[in-house]
Design a protein around this motif. Structure first.
Motif, PDB file in Angstrom:
ATOM      1  N   SER A 219       0.845  -1.200   0.000  1.00 12.18           N
ATOM      2  CA  SER A 219       0.000   0.000   0.000  1.00 12.18           C
ATOM      3  C   SER A 219       0.884   1.254   0.000  1.00 12.18           C
ATOM      4  N   GLY A 220       2.006   1.213   0.761  1.00 12.49           N
ATOM      5  CA  GLY A 220       2.888   2.390   0.817  1.00 12.49           C
ATOM      6  C   GLY A 220       3.863   2.412  -0.350  1.00 12.49           C
ATOM      7  N   LYS A 221       4.519   3.581  -0.537  1.00 17.55           N
ATOM      8  CA  LYS A 221       5.462   3.738  -1.657  1.00 17.55           C
ATOM      9  C   LYS A 221       6.898   3.537  -1.176  1.00 17.55           C
ATOM     10  N   PHE A 222       7.785   3.267  -2.133  1.00 19.85           N
ATOM     11  CA  PHE A 222       9.216   3.110  -1.840  1.00 19.85           C
ATOM     12  C   PHE A 222       9.983   4.353  -2.272  1.00 19.85           C
ATOM     13  N   ASP A 223      10.988   4.719  -1.486  1.00 20.71           N
ATOM     14  CA  ASP A 223      11.843   5.860  -1.831  1.00 20.71           C
ATOM     15  C   ASP A 223      12.907   5.446  -2.846  1.00 20.71           C
ATOM     16  N   ALA A 224      13.256   4.174  -2.855  1.00 23.53           N
ATOM     17  CA  ALA A 224      14.215   3.660  -3.847  1.00 23.53           C
ATOM     18  C   ALA A 224      13.965   2.169  -4.037  1.00 23.53           C
ATOM     19  N   ILE A 225      14.167   1.729  -5.268  1.00 22.68           N
ATOM     20  CA  ILE A 225      14.038   0.299  -5.574  1.00 22.68           C
ATOM     21  C   ILE A 225      15.324  -0.157  -6.274  1.00 22.68           C
ATOM     22  N   PHE A 226      15.902  -1.232  -5.755  1.00 27.62           N
ATOM     23  CA  PHE A 226      17.008  -1.908  -6.430  1.00 27.62           C
ATOM     24  C   PHE A 226      16.410  -3.157  -7.080  1.00 27.62           C
ATOM     25  N   CYS A 227      16.487  -3.251  -8.385  1.00 31.14           N
ATOM     26  CA  CYS A 227      16.068  -4.496  -9.051  1.00 31.14           C
ATOM     27  C   CYS A 227      17.145  -4.797 -10.080  1.00 31.14           C
ATOM     28  N   ARG A 228      18.164  -5.489  -9.637  1.00 38.76           N
ATOM     29  CA  ARG A 228      19.370  -5.623 -10.450  1.00 38.76           C
ATOM     30  C   ARG A 228      19.622  -7.090 -10.796  1.00 38.76           C
ATOM     31  N   ASN A 229      19.874  -7.299 -12.088  1.00 40.46           N
ATOM     32  CA  ASN A 229      20.201  -8.644 -12.569  1.00 40.46           C
ATOM     33  C   ASN A 229      19.073  -9.641 -12.345  1.00 40.46           C
ATOM     34  N   VAL A 230      17.860  -9.164 -12.452  1.00 38.66           N
ATOM     35  CA  VAL A 230      16.658  -9.996 -12.311  1.00 38.66           C
ATOM     36  C   VAL A 230      15.868  -9.962 -13.626  1.00 38.66           C
ATOM     37  N   ALA A 231      15.535  -8.734 -14.088  1.00 41.22           N
ATOM     38  CA  ALA A 231      14.699  -8.594 -15.287  1.00 41.22           C
ATOM     39  C   ALA A 231      15.436  -9.051 -16.542  1.00 41.22           C
ATOM     40  N   ILE A 232      16.717  -9.267 -16.426  1.00 42.17           N
ATOM     41  CA  ILE A 232      17.507  -9.766 -17.556  1.00 42.17           C
ATOM     42  C   ILE A 232      16.923 -11.091 -18.078  1.00 42.17           C
ATOM     43  N   TYR A 233      16.242 -11.818 -17.212  1.00 38.55           N
ATOM     44  CA  TYR A 233      15.649 -13.105 -17.617  1.00 38.55           C
ATOM     45  C   TYR A 233      14.275 -12.936 -18.251  1.00 38.55           C
ATOM     46  N   PHE A 234      13.697 -11.726 -18.137  1.00 40.31           N
ATOM     47  CA  PHE A 234      12.323 -11.528 -18.607  1.00 40.31           C
ATOM     48  C   PHE A 234      12.313 -11.142 -20.083  1.00 40.31           C
ATOM     49  N   ASP A 235      11.215 -11.435 -20.787  1.00 45.89           N
ATOM     50  CA  ASP A 235      11.099 -10.927 -22.152  1.00 45.89           C
ATOM     51  C   ASP A 235      10.734  -9.441 -22.094  1.00 45.89           C
ATOM     52  N   LYS A 236      10.807  -8.773 -23.251  1.00 52.39           N
ATOM     53  CA  LYS A 236      10.640  -7.302 -23.309  1.00 52.39           C
ATOM     54  C   LYS A 236       9.311  -6.852 -22.697  1.00 52.39           C
TER      55      LYS A 236
END
Ligand SMILES: C[S@@+](CC[C@H](N)C(=O)[O-])C[C@H]1O[C@@H](n2cnc3c(N)ncnc32)[C@H](O)[C@@H]1O
Length: 284
Positions: A219-236
């Motif tokens: 429900s609350g928001k984040f001030d920063a998000i680290f999402c590193r070397n994860v989406a590399i596996y996802f399609d566009k």
């Protein structure tokens, strides 16, 4: 009926993976995990999954697909994901992001936190935990009473096995040696003790399992998000959906850090501006 091969006859051989079976596994991996398995991944899939089939004493990929389709196969689905991705991580990986965090992102947030503001940072796809704990080390170095303020780092991963390891926070000297010298006092207590993560650091971090391709439960928001070397596996398409979901999960000028070979693309480009190497700030 399931064909069961003898362990002896098939101990080292790879199980045959036909094009149709590979296509079914690719559709399955996209639907459940957002993974992109292009045709050139077929040898890798055959080799990694053959070992799994042998240990389950299953003789064909068709039989394995039947098991995955079984409603009670949540554990096997997780096992499949682990075989298709890697959990490689380390403390202060891509160190420049932690410098940006220390020099640009955290100072105004910590000032506000001293006056009661809530600060939240998310390590999405945190593997065994070094990334969220690195964030917590920087937080603690800048603000030794951070654990007494409304400041939290959330670490999440789709794989419950790595989440359990992250919660245990049992790292060997080799892992902790990756922590830059400027933070050495934090892990050695300023003396000659064997390095370990102190409670003031670990208590800043919470963990949970979460699949990034499903709607986020926050429900609350984040001030920063680290999402590193994860989406590399996802399609566009999956990547672009996740980038938009991050834009919506961030505060209006929140930061997003991606891995070294990942880039924002699609509609999210209208929601962020680039501020450094694979570093973005929300603009709307
Ligand atoms: C290579 S590790 C990256 C760890 C850390 N972010 C880093 O850069 O050091 C990738 C992690 O992403 C997780 N992962 C893969 N697909 C995911 C998904 N759909 N949702 C959440 N996590 C996922 C994997 O389980 C793995 O632990």
């Amino acid at each position: 009926m399931r064909s069961v091969s003898t362990a002896a006859s098939n101990a080292t051989e790879e199980v045959q993976l036909g094009d149709r079976e590979f296509a079914k596994i690719a559709v399955y991996a996209k639907k459940h995990f957002g993974l992109s398995l292009s045709d050139n991944k077929k040898p890798l899939v055959r080799s990694r999954l053959s070992r799994r089939l042998r240990s389950l004493q299953i003789g064909s990929f068709s039989d394995y697909l039947d098991i995955l389709d079984d409603a009670g196969s949540a554990e096997e689905r997780t096992e499949l994901l682990c075989l298709l991705t890697t959990n490689v991580t380390q403390f202060f990986r891509e160190a420049h992001h932690f410098e940006t965090l220390r020099d640009e992102v955290l100072p105004p947030l910590l000032n506000a936190a001293q006056n009661g503001k809530r600060v939240r940072i998310w390590s999405a796809g945190c593997s065994t935990g070094p990334e969220p704990y690195s964030i917590a080390i920087v937080l603690h170095a800048l603000c030794p009473n951070a654990h007494k303020l409304d400041i939290k780092v959330l670490g999440t991963d789709i794989d419950p096995v790595v989440v359990r390891q992250a919660i245990a926070a049992e790292y060997g000297p080799k892992d902790l040696a990756q922590i830059p010298k400027i933070y050495a006092n934090i892990v050695t207590g300023g003396g000659s003790l064997a390095p370990r993560l102190p409670d003031e650091v670990t208590s800043l971090v919470r963990f949970g399992t979460l699949n990034l391709i499903k709607p986020f439960p926050f429900s609350g928001k984040f001030d920063a998000i680290f999402c590193r070397n994860v989406a590399i596996y996802f399609d566009k398409e999956t990547q672009q959906n996740v980038w938009m979901a991050f834009a919506n999960a961030l505060t209006p000028d929140g930061f997003l850090f991606l891995g070294h070979s990942e880039r924002l693309s699609g509609p999210a480009l209208q929601r962020f501006r680039g501020t450094g190497i694979t570093t973005y700030q929300r603009i709307s």
